[in-house]
Design an enzyme around this catalytic site. Structure first.
Site, PDB file in Angstrom:
ATOM      1  N   LYS A   1      76.813  36.483  65.269  1.00  0.00           N
ATOM      2  CA  LYS A   1      77.035  36.187  66.692  1.00  0.00           C
ATOM      3  C   LYS A   1      77.273  37.450  67.507  1.00  0.00           C
ATOM      4  O   LYS A   1      76.854  37.519  68.666  1.00  0.00           O
ATOM      5  CB  LYS A   1      78.197  35.219  66.871  1.00  0.00           C
ATOM      6  N   THR A   2      77.931  38.467  66.936  1.00  0.00           N
ATOM      7  CA  THR A   2      78.182  39.694  67.706  1.00  0.00           C
ATOM      8  C   THR A   2      76.863  40.370  68.061  1.00  0.00           C
ATOM      9  O   THR A   2      76.687  40.877  69.181  1.00  0.00           O
ATOM     10  CB  THR A   2      79.077  40.659  66.910  1.00  0.00           C
TER      11      THR A   2
ATOM     12  N   ASP B   1      83.328  34.925  74.199  1.00  0.00           N
ATOM     13  CA  ASP B   1      83.263  34.973  72.738  1.00  0.00           C
ATOM     14  C   ASP B   1      84.440  34.194  72.147  1.00  0.00           C
ATOM     15  O   ASP B   1      85.472  34.025  72.797  1.00  0.00           O
ATOM     16  CB  ASP B   1      83.307  36.442  72.292  1.00  0.00           C
ATOM     17  N   GLU B   2      84.296  33.733  70.895  1.00  0.00           N
ATOM     18  CA  GLU B   2      85.344  32.976  70.204  1.00  0.00           C
ATOM     19  C   GLU B   2      85.852  31.843  71.097  1.00  0.00           C
ATOM     20  O   GLU B   2      87.060  31.609  71.232  1.00  0.00           O
ATOM     21  CB  GLU B   2      86.504  33.901  69.799  1.00  0.00           C
TER      22      GLU B   2
ATOM     23  N   GLN C   1      85.728  26.575  63.188  1.00  0.00           N
ATOM     24  CA  GLN C   1      86.660  27.672  62.940  1.00  0.00           C
ATOM     25  C   GLN C   1      87.796  27.688  63.967  1.00  0.00           C
ATOM     26  O   GLN C   1      88.428  28.716  64.197  1.00  0.00           O
ATOM     27  CB  GLN C   1      85.922  29.009  62.966  1.00  0.00           C
TER      28      GLN C   1
ATOM     29  N   ARG D   1      85.247  33.576  54.092  1.00  0.00           N
ATOM     30  CA  ARG D   1      85.536  35.023  54.143  1.00  0.00           C
ATOM     31  C   ARG D   1      84.869  35.741  52.969  1.00  0.00           C
ATOM     32  O   ARG D   1      84.723  36.962  52.987  1.00  0.00           O
ATOM     33  CB  ARG D   1      87.047  35.295  54.070  1.00  0.00           C
TER      34      ARG D   1
END
Length: 666
Positions: free
Chosen positions: A32-33, A220-221, A251, A627
């Site tokens: 996504k970044t 974002d997020e 998330q 993770r």
């Protein structure tokens, strides 16, 4: 033109869908970044959007800085003439309030109080009000924070507080707390959002200015936003409708600090013409880990369905280990670490609750395994750093009494409660607050001519007449502060140099030596002081504007997640990372040990009777297992110590939600 060939088909759609509202659901490890940075670069370079028209918001300064670097690498030549705002929500709040805060009675040089500052203020108010010791200041401050998050102002809280002693205490403290913040020209973290909302709701010209400037918004997020953050961005985006929110409801794990998964539904309601794009290709984990993650999270109802997949070919079964007790669990991890001893910094031990770290710490110390415990005291929270920051805060803001009361007797200089009371009386004669008196007197003592240039000749003479003996008696303090205050008026004077001189003038290092119990502690404290000076010097902060910017950067610095990422990026090798799952959000490791997988621990016992909380616990488990890049170990103990007794445990139900063919049980 930006080269979009490096993107997969869905990533490219997300980048090229530049106009109108977009809900971008970015699964774990889906890049996504990269999409966010390419999207912004595409707007600037290919769509000829002015950088000044773009507002990109995220949750950590580190994430914002990484975005800026990547955007500059892609479209740097087009950024030189325009200001692109990429930052945190709270940073944007501070930026907006410094520009428009005067419309709601806020001076532009306000201080931002962190958690310790806020707690100190609450404690002082509770002491003044003679509140019963049974009421804890931390609980009162948390309730005030919760009220601000829900946009309940002190007057409304007061009207609804009768009949309950705790609420009545909170009401009294809340009202005084807000009055004190105003008199100190200070705001707390909640204010950086609530005051912006107040500002835009009460001033049509402000929201019009913001809408005219920021024609393209990116968040974002998004799953971690609270309702105030959503209202701010939705209001700004209302006029132009060019808003892209990027997140993953699977998330969303921060409801306890105000994050609302409901914001996704609010976005869909308020922007009904939005387009939805899913990023499901994962670039991080093996197919086995992703299949396990998909199987677990599918049990949550009412989610937007996603199915993570990958082109990675490696296949390593998930290991589930059943151990006798916490010591056996720690010893199992120790044995497995033999397989990764050449790269321990890419290994993480994750747990649901902090208390589970104890057995691993003891075993690792006993057998000489290096580790770092993430979530200890952060750099800016260490005593000596807090002291020096308080000096700088007071130098910046003459109304900041909280910072003054921290530093006035550090180093110890005989300024106890009686001396401070006497100073207050002198300040009253001069029609000043205590902090204003010390600030003005310091300039007078250090340089009378300069003082007359910014105060007035008559008032300087009045200070000398009424406070002359006090100035002489505590000359070292007044002179050191005065020199520093005057130096900040030189726009070319480095703040690092001002701080270094101040430390010498007040004999701070001598005092630190006396305060340190061991040579090791003294060395550690002195290293922290040197590092603080280095941080300021590296960023080349200068003059009053530089001091204000530095203090704002410190106040807005995220601690736990950013600290582990920073340490990893400085190439610290050979340390196992011990951390909670919340602290691991946004990180990835080659090998993950997820420990303490027992009912009552994970999911947590307080979630058992709450279906909404149980869904968040499952999302937390999903975050934990995603993770891992290659190797995933899931462990549970058959018995565990609870206080003074030992009890048998049952495995976490999440273990049963992972398909059996993905697992090897040991």
């Amino acid at each position: 033109m930006i080269d979009l060939s490096v993107l997969n088909s869905e990533q490219r759609k997300a980048v090229e869908t530049s106009d109108g509202p977009l809900l971008l659901l970015a699964g774990a490890g889906s890049g996504k970044t990269r999409v966010i940075t390419y999207r912004i670069a595409h707007l600037i370079e290919d769509k000829n959007v002015s950088p000044e028209s773009i507002l990109a918001l995220t949750f950590t300064k580190k994430a914002a800085n990484e975005m800026k670097e990547r955007i500059f690498a892609l479209a740097g030549e087009h950024l030189s003439g325009g200001h692109l705002y990429v930052g945190t929500f709270h940073g944007f709040g501070a930026y907006t309030l410094r520009r428009y805060g005067d419309k709601i009675g806020l001076d532009s040089n306000f201080s931002i109080y962190d958690g310790d500052d806020q707690l100190g203020l609450v404690k002082a108010i509770m002491k003044e009000q003679d509140v019963d010791d049974i009421v804890k200041p931390q609980a009162v401050l948390q309730e005030i924070s919760n009220a601000k998050l829900k946009e309940i102002r002190e007057e409304e809280y007061f009207r609804n507080s009768f009949g309950d002693y705790f609420n009545e205490v909170v009401s009294r403290v809340y009202r005084q707390y807000q009055k004190r913040l105003k008199s100190l020209n200070a705001v707390d973290f909640n204010d950086l959002l609530s005051l912006v909302l107040q500002l835009i709701n009460q001033n049509t010209d402000v929201i019009e200015n913001l809408q005219n400037r920021y024609k393209y918004l990116l968040v974002d997020e998004y799953q971690d936003t609270n309702i105030q953050q959503y209202k701010i961005v939705a209001t700004i985006a209302k006029a132009n409708r060019n808003i892209c929110v990027v997140g993953d409801e699977d998330q969303s794990i921060y409801s306890w600090r105000g994050a609302s998964i409901e914001n996704i539904n609010l976005f869909r309601r308020d922007f009904p013409e939005h387009r939805t794009i899913k990023l499901e290709q994962n670039y991080r984990s093996t197919p086995i880990i992703l299949e396990a993650a998909n199987s677990v999270i599918a049990k949550n109802p009412n989610r937007i369905k996603k199915n993570l997949w990958t082109n990675i070919k490696e296949q390593f079964p998930i290991v589930v280990a059943k151990l006798e007790d916490p010591l056996g669990e720690a010893m199992f991890v120790l044995r497995m670490l033999e397989n990764y001893k050449d790269n321990l910094d890419d290994v993480a031990v994750l747990y649901r609750v902090n208390s589970l770290s104890r057995s691993f710490e003891e075993v690792f110390v006993k057998y000489g395994v290096p580790y770092q415990l993430v979530g200890g005291v952060g750099f800016y929270q260490r005593m000596e750093v807090k002291d020096l920051l308080a000096y700088l805060k007071f130098i910046n803001n003459p109304k900041d009494e909280v910072s003054l009361l921290r530093i006035i007797n550090i180093p110890a200089r005989g300024l106890g409660p009686k001396a401070i009371s006497d100073m207050r009386q002198i300040a009253t004669q001069l029609s000043l607050t205590l902090s204003d008196f010390v600030w003005h007197s310091s300039i007078v003592f250090a340089d009378e001519a300069f003082a007359q240039s910014i105060i007035s000749f008559s008032f300087v003479e009045k200070i000398k007449e009424i406070a002359g003996k006090t100035l002489e008696k505590h000359g070292k303090l007044f002179e050191a502060l005065g020199k520093a205050i005057i130096d900040t008026h030189d726009e070319n004077k480095p703040i690092s140099q001002i701080l270094r001189t101040l430390i010498e003038d007040i004999d701070y290092k001598i005092w630190i030596t006396r305060m340190s119990g061991t040579k090791e502690e003294q060395d550690s404290r002195e290293s922290n002081i040197s590092e603080l000076i280095n941080v300021i010097a590296q960023k080349k902060y200068k003059g009053r504007d530089g001091l204000q910017l530095f203090l704002e950067d410190v106040s807005l610095t995220e601690s736990v997640k950013d600290s582990i990422q920073s340490e990893r990026e400085t190439k610290i090798k050979g340390k196992v990372n011990l951390m909670t799952i919340h602290a691991a959000k946004g990180l990835e490791f080659n090998t993950v040990f997820l420990v303490g997988l027992e009912a009552g621990i994970f999911p947590h016992s307080r979630s058992v009777d709450d279906p909404v909380q149980l869904q968040e616990e499952r999302r937390l488990f999903y975050v934990a297992i995603t993770r891992a890049r290659r190797y995933l170990y899931l462990t549970h103990a058959l018995s565990r110590q609870f206080g003074s007794y030992s009890a048998n445990t049952t495995p976490s139900p999440y273990l049963e939600e992972i398909p059996k063919h993905l697992v090897t049980v040991v």
